[in-house]
Design a protein around this motif. Structure first.
Motif, mmCIF file in Angstrom:
data_model
loop_
_atom_site.group_PDB
_atom_site.id
_atom_site.type_symbol
_atom_site.label_atom_id
_atom_site.label_comp_id
_atom_site.label_asym_id
_atom_site.label_seq_id
_atom_site.Cartn_x
_atom_site.Cartn_y
_atom_site.Cartn_z
ATOM 1 N N MET A 191 46.991 -91.444 60.290
ATOM 2 C CA MET A 191 47.423 -90.336 60.699
ATOM 3 C C MET A 191 46.424 -88.949 60.443
ATOM 4 S SD MET A 191 51.432 -90.749 59.452
ATOM 5 C CE MET A 191 51.728 -89.057 59.186
ATOM 6 N N VAL A 192 46.019 -89.251 59.377
ATOM 7 C CA VAL A 192 44.872 -88.203 58.612
ATOM 8 C C VAL A 192 43.535 -88.219 59.765
ATOM 9 C CG1 VAL A 192 43.425 -87.188 56.813
ATOM 10 C CG2 VAL A 192 45.608 -87.938 56.374
ATOM 11 N N SER A 211 42.233 -85.757 62.428
ATOM 12 C CA SER A 211 40.945 -84.829 61.736
ATOM 13 C C SER A 211 39.940 -85.153 63.120
ATOM 14 C CB SER A 211 40.439 -85.632 60.659
ATOM 15 O OG SER A 211 41.364 -85.335 59.528
ATOM 16 N N THR A 212 40.052 -86.229 63.852
ATOM 17 C CA THR A 212 39.133 -86.396 64.842
ATOM 18 C C THR A 212 39.813 -85.987 66.099
ATOM 19 O OG1 THR A 212 39.565 -88.805 65.003
ATOM 20 C CG2 THR A 212 38.078 -88.117 63.504
ATOM 21 N N GLY A 213 40.994 -86.229 66.450
ATOM 22 C CA GLY A 213 41.739 -85.934 67.597
ATOM 23 C C GLY A 213 41.671 -87.091 68.670
ATOM 24 N N THR A 214 41.385 -88.496 67.915
ATOM 25 C CA THR A 214 41.409 -89.429 69.033
ATOM 26 C C THR A 214 42.061 -90.623 68.245
ATOM 27 O OG1 THR A 214 40.000 -91.040 69.853
ATOM 28 C CG2 THR A 214 38.900 -89.818 67.961
ATOM 29 N N SER A 215 43.127 -91.238 69.030
ATOM 30 C CA SER A 215 43.455 -92.595 68.481
ATOM 31 C C SER A 215 42.584 -93.558 68.668
ATOM 32 C CB SER A 215 44.927 -92.981 69.103
ATOM 33 O OG SER A 215 44.824 -92.989 70.438
ATOM 34 N N TRP A 216 41.865 -93.785 69.797
ATOM 35 C CA TRP A 216 41.026 -94.932 70.077
ATOM 36 C C TRP A 216 39.960 -95.041 69.140
ATOM 37 C CZ3 TRP A 216 40.675 -97.547 75.367
ATOM 38 C CH2 TRP A 216 41.882 -97.802 75.893
ATOM 39 N N GLY A 217 39.464 -93.812 68.857
ATOM 40 C CA GLY A 217 38.236 -93.757 67.883
ATOM 41 C C GLY A 217 38.810 -94.322 66.451
ATOM 42 N N THR A 218 40.030 -93.842 65.992
ATOM 43 C CA THR A 218 40.513 -94.198 64.740
ATOM 44 C C THR A 218 40.747 -95.816 64.456
ATOM 45 O OG1 THR A 218 41.795 -92.044 64.506
ATOM 46 C CG2 THR A 218 42.536 -94.134 63.200
ATOM 47 N N PRO A 252 51.345 -100.741 53.962
ATOM 48 C CA PRO A 252 51.695 -100.477 55.342
ATOM 49 C C PRO A 252 51.609 -98.763 55.173
ATOM 50 C CG PRO A 252 52.966 -102.286 54.807
ATOM 51 C CD PRO A 252 52.202 -101.992 53.494
ATOM 52 N N ILE A 253 52.503 -98.316 54.462
ATOM 53 C CA ILE A 253 52.587 -96.729 54.417
ATOM 54 C C ILE A 253 51.114 -96.015 54.115
ATOM 55 C CG2 ILE A 253 53.188 -96.392 51.882
ATOM 56 C CD1 ILE A 253 55.075 -94.362 52.985
ATOM 57 N N ILE A 254 50.150 -96.590 53.326
ATOM 58 C CA ILE A 254 49.025 -96.274 52.996
ATOM 59 C C ILE A 254 47.955 -96.271 54.237
ATOM 60 C CG2 ILE A 254 46.639 -96.676 51.841
ATOM 61 C CD1 ILE A 254 48.624 -97.334 49.407
ATOM 62 N N GLY A 282 50.163 -94.818 63.381
ATOM 63 C CA GLY A 282 49.759 -93.770 62.467
ATOM 64 C C GLY A 282 48.789 -93.256 63.417
ATOM 65 N N SER A 283 47.936 -93.807 64.256
ATOM 66 C CA SER A 283 46.836 -93.326 64.976
ATOM 67 C C SER A 283 47.381 -92.649 66.020
ATOM 68 C CB SER A 283 45.854 -94.407 65.481
ATOM 69 O OG SER A 283 45.289 -94.985 64.433
ATOM 70 N N VAL A 284 48.555 -92.965 66.648
ATOM 71 C CA VAL A 284 48.962 -92.312 67.824
ATOM 72 C C VAL A 284 49.613 -91.134 67.319
ATOM 73 C CG1 VAL A 284 51.152 -92.509 69.399
ATOM 74 C CG2 VAL A 284 49.477 -94.334 69.077
ATOM 75 N N TYR A 285 50.424 -91.017 66.203
ATOM 76 C CA TYR A 285 50.871 -89.888 65.636
ATOM 77 C C TYR A 285 49.869 -88.573 65.256
ATOM 78 C CZ TYR A 285 52.781 -86.601 61.977
ATOM 79 O OH TYR A 285 53.058 -85.257 61.346
ATOM 80 N N GLY A 286 48.725 -89.154 64.729
ATOM 81 C CA GLY A 286 47.632 -88.001 64.467
ATOM 82 C C GLY A 286 46.992 -87.579 65.706
ATOM 83 N N ASP A 287 46.822 -88.538 66.713
ATOM 84 C CA ASP A 287 46.359 -88.047 68.013
ATOM 85 C C ASP A 287 47.323 -87.003 68.664
ATOM 86 O OD1 ASP A 287 45.089 -87.883 70.228
ATOM 87 O OD2 ASP A 287 45.183 -89.771 70.974
ATOM 88 N N GLN A 288 48.605 -87.137 68.566
ATOM 89 C CA GLN A 288 49.545 -86.459 69.139
ATOM 90 C C GLN A 288 49.639 -85.022 68.738
ATOM 91 O OE1 GLN A 288 53.070 -89.607 69.231
ATOM 92 N NE2 GLN A 288 53.715 -87.791 70.566
#
Length: 575
Positions: free
Chosen positions: A470-471, A475-482, A462-464, A520-526
């Motif tokens: 998150m990365v 890096s891409t600026g998108t949660s949906w793309g992630t 889970p943490i991985i 994690g995707s939401v965090y990276g996007d935010q």
């Protein structure tokens, strides 16, 4: 100091550009097999079909997996680009069908464009320059040296890019310009201040509450909440860093908790795993999404964090937000001294013609119509029609101004000033989308996922997955793309680990892993300075982009760390 930073950033860009040329001419891409799972079935005339994005398509030229040139064993000996990049194959039986794709990456170098963009943002505080620098690096790595014709035109000339320009340049800019011209925003702020908002705390609580009400999430929520509360919060003395944080951190997080929006329908398409009964049908996958909501720990803590700040409880807010609050209290300045907001100040100042009397209904009625159209269209069409909503609000605002006696020339002047006010932000948004596309094409997400293996202890996964998404999203600026990258790869990996390590409750383990990818995707996007929601939160609240990024990343990271502890504890004790 400024000249030194400028020189360092220039040297950094030149070194990155040299590296990009070296990669293009000397580093061979690594080709990787990717498998996309879709729900396949026979249609009424016996054709094998699959459904994606609401469209039914026929599967043709189905071949055995063992004969496909896109399987990994063949790609490993591939010396050049494969002759085809995707192919439908079946594994054991014709019912076990997947879409096989050939993707590539340049190893850790695939992350270079996003790294350059983020680093230049931090060094120069000029998002336009930073994003353009990242685009140049990505284009050179891909050998697209004619950047105008090979990068900008293909990306800006798409329907999605045109949609964004129409929405954020014409409709949003025009609406904000009309509210400034009619004085509607100021009239609404004055009314709220007299009857409901008595200071910074109540203004932030109103902002937080509206973030929950507009639970569609993403760009729609940030734009609606930001434009609504900006005049109220400015009058109440709320710093722009605080306001942009509350707006941004109640957008996507709340959309993943109150998920009566487009998210489940979009994400479920990536969740099909052959042989997993609770993910067999579309309804099963949507039910799985909702069953996993209690494990969206990051989203829950992010929303709670904004509530605490709104109540002036700053224990987990971090020093940047505390400094912003102190600055407003001592000086009354809503922005830092060196701030450069990406929306024009003219949009937030009254431009009312002489003899025209502003009324709060000129703000309220267009806003209500916007909400009704957006929410109503969601229930009718299954997706909120944001363009309809903003078009209706803009035309109603124009009609009311004309009906009250404002001259057509003055209306056009207000509309034009609105467009001017968001031009820079719209260009930044287009650059952000372009660098996101380049990062995806370079395979940064594929590389990160490929670095994982099936022998990971189950409690580490889970943490991985959280860190990985998150990365990728940062890096891409998108949660949906992630999601499109991580779900088709991460969930099958989670199922394999659950089976191979004999977990007693594999479905719960899958729910936790699902939540880590989602959150994690939401965090990276935010937290990404190249994210559309980050840019729009800054634009609609009048905040400096990098001030918003640096102030939001601290409480967001607190929430992510606490969520990581709970996810690990959950699978250790209950999976």
């Amino acid at each position: 100091m400024f000249q030194f930073t400028k020189r360092i950033s220039f040297i950094f860009f030149v070194l990155s550009l040299v590296t990009a040329f070296f990669i293009n001419f000397n580093v061979s891409p690594t080709w990787v097999e990717s498998q996309l799972q879709y729900q396949t079935y026979d249609n009424e005339i016996g054709q094998l079909v699959y459904r994606a994005s609401g469209q039914e398509s026929v599967i043709e030229d189905l071949v055995p997996y063992s004969e496909s040139p896109l399987r990994q064993s063949m790609l490993n000996i591939q010396q050049s680009k494969p002759s085809l990049l995707q192919q439908w194959v079946y594994k054991n039986t014709t019912e076990d069908v997947v879409l096989l794709k050939a993707d590539f990456h340049f190893g850790i170098w695939s992350l270079l464009p996003a790294l350059v963009a983020v680093a230049l943002c931090l060094m120069t505080r000029e998002p336009l320059v930073a994003l353009f620098g990242g685009i140049v690096i990505g284009a050179v790595m891909l050998g697209r040296f004619d950047i105008t014709h090979e990068v900008f035109i293909p990306n800006i000339g798409t329907s999605s890019a045109a949609s964004i320009l129409i929405l954020y340049l014409w409709l949003l800019g025009g609406l904000m310009g009309m509210w400034a011209k009619t004085g509607a925003a100021k009239a609404f702020a004055d009314h709220m201040s007299q009857h409901y908002v008595k200071g910074p705390r109540s203004a932030k609580v109103v902002t937080w509450f509206l973030g929950l009400v507009f639970f569609q999430g993403g760009t729609m929520s940030t734009v609606l909440v930001g434009t609504t509360v900006k005049p109220i919060a400015d009058k109440a003395g709320v710093s722009h860093e605080e306001l942009s944080y509350v707006v941004d951190s109640t957008a996507s997080p709340i959309a993943s908790i109150i998920a009566f929006n487009a998210w489940p329908a979009y994400i479920q398409a990536f969740l099909f795993i052959p042989g997993v009964a609770f993910l067999a049908t579309e309804n099963d996958r949507i039910a799985f999404f909702f069953a996993s909501i209690p494990f969206s720990f990051y989203a829950i803590f992010a929303v709670l964090g904004t509530l605490l700040l709104s109540l002036n409880i700053t224990t987990f807010s971090g020093s940047p937000l505390k400094k912003a609050m102190k600055r407003v209290t001592e000086t009354g300045e809503l922005d830092a001294p060196d701030a450069s907001p990406i929306s024009a100040k003219e949009l937030h100042q009254s431009q009312v013609p002489e003899g025209y009397t502003a009324h709060r209904l000129e703000f309220i009625l267009p806003l209500v119509s916007l909400i009704i159209i957006a929410v109503g269209s969601y229930f009718v069409t299954g997706s909120p029609q944001i363009h309809w909503a903003f078009s209706g609000a803009l035309f109603l605002s124009i009609f009311m101004a004309l009906a009250k006696g404002m001259a057509l020339k003055q209306v056009l002047d207000g509309f034009g000033n609105g467009l001017k006010g968001v031009v820079v932000a719209s260009v930044i948004l287009m650059f952000a989308l372009t660098i996101g596309v380049l990062s995806k094409q370079l395979g940064g997400g594929i590389y990160l996922v490929e670095s994982l293996g099936e022998h990971i202890p189950y409690w580490c996964l889970p943490i991985i997955l959280q860190l990985m998404t998150m990365v990728i999203a940062f890096s891409t600026g998108t949660s949906w793309g992630t999601y499109a990258i991580a779900f088709p790869l991460g969930l099958p990996l989670a199922w394999t680990i659950a089976q191979s390590q004999g977990l007693g409750n594999p479905e719960l383990f899958m729910m936790v892993c699902f939540a880590t990818i989602l959150n994690g995707s939401v965090y990276g996007d935010q937290c990404s300075p190249i994210s559309d929601t980050t840019i729009l939160s800054s634009m609609t609240t009048g905040c400096d982009l990098m001030d918003h990024v640096k102030s939001q990343i601290v409480p967001a990271t607190f929430a992510a760390l606490l969520a990581a502890v709970l996810w690990t504890s959950t699978v250790l004790f209950f999976a």
